[in-house]
Design a protein around this motif. Structure first.
Motif, PDB file in Angstrom:
ATOM      1  N   SER A 112       0.626  -1.278   0.020  1.00 27.17           N
ATOM      2  CA  SER A 112       0.018   0.114  -0.155  1.00 27.17           C
ATOM      3  C   SER A 112       0.754   1.383   0.032  1.00 27.17           C
ATOM      4  CB  SER A 112      -1.187  -0.067   1.222  1.00 27.17           C
ATOM      5  OG  SER A 112      -0.339  -0.246   2.375  1.00 27.17           O
ATOM      6  N   SER A 113       2.140   1.186   0.378  1.00 21.25           N
ATOM      7  CA  SER A 113       2.918   2.312   0.438  1.00 21.25           C
ATOM      8  C   SER A 113       3.561   2.589  -0.810  1.00 21.25           C
ATOM      9  CB  SER A 113       3.939   2.228   1.684  1.00 21.25           C
ATOM     10  OG  SER A 113       4.552   1.087   1.463  1.00 21.25           O
ATOM     11  N   TYR A 114       3.564   1.756  -1.915  1.00 23.96           N
ATOM     12  CA  TYR A 114       4.345   2.017  -3.236  1.00 23.96           C
ATOM     13  C   TYR A 114       3.724   2.110  -4.087  1.00 23.96           C
ATOM     14  CZ  TYR A 114       7.942  -1.215  -0.989  1.00 23.96           C
ATOM     15  OH  TYR A 114       8.794  -1.653  -0.263  1.00 23.96           O
ATOM     16  N   VAL A 115       4.334   3.238  -4.990  1.00 20.67           N
ATOM     17  CA  VAL A 115       3.761   3.680  -6.187  1.00 20.67           C
ATOM     18  C   VAL A 115       4.022   2.369  -7.297  1.00 20.67           C
ATOM     19  CG1 VAL A 115       4.533   4.741  -8.342  1.00 20.67           C
ATOM     20  CG2 VAL A 115       4.197   6.195  -6.416  1.00 20.67           C
ATOM     21  N   MET A 116       3.099   2.190  -7.991  1.00 21.53           N
ATOM     22  CA  MET A 116       2.922   1.067  -8.893  1.00 21.53           C
ATOM     23  C   MET A 116       2.699   1.319 -10.423  1.00 21.53           C
ATOM     24  SD  MET A 116       0.229  -2.340  -9.494  1.00 21.53           S
ATOM     25  CE  MET A 116      -0.584  -1.449 -10.511  1.00 21.53           C
TER      26      MET A 116
END
Length: 124
Positions: A30-34
């Motif tokens: 949830s804390s990552y850019v994808m």
């Protein structure tokens, strides 16, 4: 460490639709850019679409704008790329990638983790 596995690539006729999925395991997704990228034979890897951690910002490449939609489900640690009205020029290996940042980037080198890719082939 973060592991990403793409699925959903296949042979599809021009004008058709398909949905790519990216399953993420490891650290908190949830804390990552994808991002989704693609690479055609003989060409460089190019940005297709990105999404920030909250899903509030989703830039697209001009070539796919209005046809592709990126999404994520943080509860399921998964990302998606819905591809509609596909064209032969969309044929490529598609990769999902994760970035340890709050900022979406269109540069492949700015992403920390990559999947192995899934082949999408569009016939005319």
């Amino acid at each position: 460490q973060v592991q990403l596995v793409e699925s959903g690539g296949r042979l599809v006729q021009a004008g058709g639709s398909l949905r790519l999925s990216c399953a993420v395991s490891g650290r908190t997704f949830s804390s990552y850019v994808m991002g989704w990228f693609r690479q055609a034979p003989g060409k460089e890897r190019e940005f297709v679409a990105g999404i920030n951690s909250s899903g509030s910002f989703m830039p697209y490449a001009d070539s796919v704008k209005g046809r592709f939609t990126i999404a994520r489900d943080n509860a399921k640690n998964a990302g998606y790329l819905q591809m509609n009205n596909v064209r032969p020029e969309d044929t490529a290996v598609y990769f999902c990638a994760a970035r340890e940042s709050a900022i979406v980037s269109i540069v492949p080198g700015n992403y920390n983790y990559w999947g192995q890719g899934t082949q999408v082939t569009v016939s005319s």
